[in-house]
Design a protein around this motif. Structure first.
Motif, PDB file in Angstrom:
ATOM      1  N   ALA A  59       0.835  -1.211   0.000  1.00  0.00           N
ATOM      2  CA  ALA A  59       0.000   0.000   0.000  1.00  0.00           C
ATOM      3  C   ALA A  59       0.865   1.254   0.000  1.00  0.00           C
ATOM      4  O   ALA A  59       0.571   2.225  -0.708  1.00  0.00           O
ATOM      5  CB  ALA A  59      -0.938  -0.008   1.209  1.00  0.00           C
ATOM      6  N   ALA A  60       1.941   1.245   0.777  1.00  0.00           N
ATOM      7  CA  ALA A  60       2.837   2.403   0.821  1.00  0.00           C
ATOM      8  C   ALA A  60       3.488   2.640  -0.540  1.00  0.00           C
ATOM      9  O   ALA A  60       3.586   3.785  -1.006  1.00  0.00           O
ATOM     10  CB  ALA A  60       3.895   2.226   1.912  1.00  0.00           C
ATOM     11  N   ALA A  61       3.908   1.583  -1.202  1.00  0.00           N
ATOM     12  CA  ALA A  61       4.502   1.724  -2.533  1.00  0.00           C
ATOM     13  C   ALA A  61       3.465   2.254  -3.527  1.00  0.00           C
ATOM     14  O   ALA A  61       3.790   3.071  -4.393  1.00  0.00           O
ATOM     15  CB  ALA A  61       5.057   0.376  -3.006  1.00  0.00           C
ATOM     16  N   GLU A  62       2.230   1.818  -3.367  1.00  0.00           N
ATOM     17  CA  GLU A  62       1.143   2.247  -4.265  1.00  0.00           C
ATOM     18  C   GLU A  62       0.873   3.748  -4.177  1.00  0.00           C
ATOM     19  O   GLU A  62       0.591   4.393  -5.179  1.00  0.00           O
ATOM     20  CB  GLU A  62      -0.132   1.476  -3.913  1.00  0.00           C
ATOM     21  CG  GLU A  62      -1.364   1.865  -4.693  1.00  0.00           C
ATOM     22  CD  GLU A  62      -2.611   1.174  -4.174  1.00  0.00           C
ATOM     23  OE1 GLU A  62      -3.698   1.778  -4.300  1.00  0.00           O
ATOM     24  OE2 GLU A  62      -2.514   0.047  -3.648  1.00  0.00           O
ATOM     25  N   VAL A  63       0.943   4.327  -2.981  1.00  0.00           N
ATOM     26  CA  VAL A  63       0.594   5.747  -2.805  1.00  0.00           C
ATOM     27  C   VAL A  63       1.803   6.674  -2.849  1.00  0.00           C
ATOM     28  O   VAL A  63       1.637   7.895  -2.834  1.00  0.00           O
ATOM     29  CB  VAL A  63      -0.190   5.995  -1.496  1.00  0.00           C
ATOM     30  CG1 VAL A  63      -1.470   5.165  -1.481  1.00  0.00           C
ATOM     31  CG2 VAL A  63       0.651   5.743  -0.261  1.00  0.00           C
ATOM     32  N   ASP A  88      13.277  -1.402   9.851  1.00  0.00           N
ATOM     33  CA  ASP A  88      13.995  -2.219   8.866  1.00  0.00           C
ATOM     34  C   ASP A  88      14.621  -1.352   7.782  1.00  0.00           C
ATOM     35  O   ASP A  88      15.631  -1.725   7.197  1.00  0.00           O
ATOM     36  CB  ASP A  88      13.072  -3.258   8.236  1.00  0.00           C
ATOM     37  CG  ASP A  88      12.722  -4.383   9.196  1.00  0.00           C
ATOM     38  OD1 ASP A  88      13.369  -4.497  10.252  1.00  0.00           O
ATOM     39  OD2 ASP A  88      11.772  -5.136   8.887  1.00  0.00           O
ATOM     40  N   GLY A  89      14.010  -0.212   7.511  1.00  0.00           N
ATOM     41  CA  GLY A  89      14.601   0.763   6.609  1.00  0.00           C
ATOM     42  C   GLY A  89      14.367   0.585   5.134  1.00  0.00           C
ATOM     43  O   GLY A  89      14.393   1.557   4.396  1.00  0.00           O
ATOM     44  N   ASP A  90      14.153  -0.626   4.666  1.00  0.00           N
ATOM     45  CA  ASP A  90      14.006  -0.810   3.217  1.00  0.00           C
ATOM     46  C   ASP A  90      12.639  -1.369   2.825  1.00  0.00           C
ATOM     47  O   ASP A  90      12.390  -1.655   1.667  1.00  0.00           O
ATOM     48  CB  ASP A  90      15.111  -1.710   2.678  1.00  0.00           C
ATOM     49  CG  ASP A  90      15.111  -3.102   3.293  1.00  0.00           C
ATOM     50  OD1 ASP A  90      14.384  -3.331   4.270  1.00  0.00           O
ATOM     51  OD2 ASP A  90      15.856  -3.961   2.781  1.00  0.00           O
ATOM     52  N   GLU A  91      11.749  -1.494   3.781  1.00  0.00           N
ATOM     53  CA  GLU A  91      10.425  -2.058   3.510  1.00  0.00           C
ATOM     54  C   GLU A  91       9.405  -1.004   3.074  1.00  0.00           C
ATOM     55  O   GLU A  91       8.404  -1.324   2.453  1.00  0.00           O
ATOM     56  CB  GLU A  91       9.889  -2.776   4.749  1.00  0.00           C
ATOM     57  CG  GLU A  91      10.746  -3.932   5.218  1.00  0.00           C
ATOM     58  CD  GLU A  91      10.706  -5.114   4.279  1.00  0.00           C
ATOM     59  OE1 GLU A  91       9.642  -5.376   3.679  1.00  0.00           O
ATOM     60  OE2 GLU A  91      11.742  -5.777   4.132  1.00  0.00           O
ATOM     61  N   LEU A  92       9.659   0.259   3.448  1.00  0.00           N
ATOM     62  CA  LEU A  92       8.739   1.350   3.140  1.00  0.00           C
ATOM     63  C   LEU A  92       9.474   2.415   2.334  1.00  0.00           C
ATOM     64  O   LEU A  92      10.693   2.545   2.436  1.00  0.00           O
ATOM     65  CB  LEU A  92       8.176   1.956   4.434  1.00  0.00           C
ATOM     66  CG  LEU A  92       7.303   1.029   5.277  1.00  0.00           C
ATOM     67  CD1 LEU A  92       6.949   1.694   6.606  1.00  0.00           C
ATOM     68  CD2 LEU A  92       6.039   0.641   4.527  1.00  0.00           C
ATOM     69  N   PRO A  93       8.741   3.206   1.568  1.00  0.00           N
ATOM     70  CA  PRO A  93       9.389   4.267   0.786  1.00  0.00           C
ATOM     71  C   PRO A  93      10.093   5.283   1.683  1.00  0.00           C
ATOM     72  O   PRO A  93       9.706   5.491   2.839  1.00  0.00           O
ATOM     73  CB  PRO A  93       8.215   4.943   0.061  1.00  0.00           C
ATOM     74  CG  PRO A  93       7.094   3.979   0.109  1.00  0.00           C
ATOM     75  CD  PRO A  93       7.293   3.162   1.346  1.00  0.00           C
ATOM     76  N   GLU A  94      11.102   5.913   1.130  1.00  0.00           N
ATOM     77  CA  GLU A  94      11.784   6.987   1.857  1.00  0.00           C
ATOM     78  C   GLU A  94      10.757   8.067   2.169  1.00  0.00           C
ATOM     79  O   GLU A  94       9.925   8.417   1.341  1.00  0.00           O
ATOM     80  CB  GLU A  94      12.905   7.569   1.003  1.00  0.00           C
ATOM     81  CG  GLU A  94      13.751   8.565   1.745  1.00  0.00           C
ATOM     82  CD  GLU A  94      14.945   9.027   0.938  1.00  0.00           C
ATOM     83  OE1 GLU A  94      15.429  10.140   1.219  1.00  0.00           O
ATOM     84  OE2 GLU A  94      15.396   8.288   0.041  1.00  0.00           O
ATOM     85  N   GLY A  95      10.812   8.582   3.388  1.00  0.00           N
ATOM     86  CA  GLY A  95       9.862   9.604   3.791  1.00  0.00           C
ATOM     87  C   GLY A  95       8.584   9.038   4.373  1.00  0.00           C
ATOM     88  O   GLY A  95       7.645   9.779   4.630  1.00  0.00           O
ATOM     89  N   ALA A  96       8.528   7.729   4.602  1.00  0.00           N
ATOM     90  CA  ALA A  96       7.357   7.144   5.249  1.00  0.00           C
ATOM     91  C   ALA A  96       7.407   7.460   6.738  1.00  0.00           C
ATOM     92  O   ALA A  96       8.476   7.478   7.342  1.00  0.00           O
ATOM     93  CB  ALA A  96       7.313   5.636   5.023  1.00  0.00           C
ATOM     94  N   ARG A  97       6.231   7.718   7.308  1.00  0.00           N
ATOM     95  CA  ARG A  97       6.173   8.138   8.709  1.00  0.00           C
ATOM     96  C   ARG A  97       4.906   7.610   9.376  1.00  0.00           C
ATOM     97  O   ARG A  97       3.817   7.714   8.810  1.00  0.00           O
ATOM     98  CB  ARG A  97       6.174   9.661   8.745  1.00  0.00           C
ATOM     99  CG  ARG A  97       6.190  10.271  10.121  1.00  0.00           C
ATOM    100  CD  ARG A  97       6.132  11.788  10.059  1.00  0.00           C
ATOM    101  NE  ARG A  97       7.239  12.365   9.315  1.00  0.00           N
ATOM    102  CZ  ARG A  97       7.346  13.669   9.043  1.00  0.00           C
ATOM    103  NH1 ARG A  97       6.414  14.518   9.456  1.00  0.00           N
ATOM    104  NH2 ARG A  97       8.376  14.132   8.363  1.00  0.00           N
TER     105      ARG A  97
END
Length: 136
Positions: A59-63, A88-97
């Protein structure tokens, strides 16, 4: 922040139908015009209750449009799952919060603010401010 790189919103719930319903409600209340991307990440891949790191990451990659991704969660283990993904650092896009906000009111405030061109800090502030909404 420009509207060509809006903040994406991910709604993480233990229930797929709840996450989808809150996303639909937020879209409806955010009104006309172009809306920032919002996705539901609810339940488990087989449709059960729980949280899924795979569904949240997808979902994070989608948005993700380059303006950051605000993740709003409903309950305890959803918080832990998102915190683990962020660590984990690499599972979500940069700037995810992870955004500390009430799930429904925060989702609406986040989507309205993101759709108006607010940056990630503004989206987080608007969603968090929803804790102060009085109902009596």
């Amino acid at each position: 922040m420009s509207l060509d790189k809006p903040v994406g919103i991910v709604l993480v719930s233990h229930s797929g139908p709840v996450a989808e319903a809150v996303a639909e409600l937020a879209r409806g209340l955010a009104g006309g015009g172009a809306l920032a991307p919002v996705a539901a990440a609810g339940g488990t891949p087989d449709g059960g209750l729980g949280t899924s790191s795979e569904l949240i990451s997808a979902a994070a990659a989608e948005v993700d449009r380059g303006g950051g991704v605000a993740l709003l969660v409903d309950l305890g283990s959803a918080v832990l799952t998102v915190k683990t993904l962020l660590a984990d650092g690499d599972e979500l896009p940069e700037g995810a919060r992870l955004v500390d906000a009430p799930f429904i009111e925060g989702a609406v405030a986040a989507l309205v603010t993101a759709s108006a061109g607010g940056d990630l800090d503004a989206v987080e502030a608007a969603a968090s401010e929803a804790y102060t909404y009085r109902k009596v």
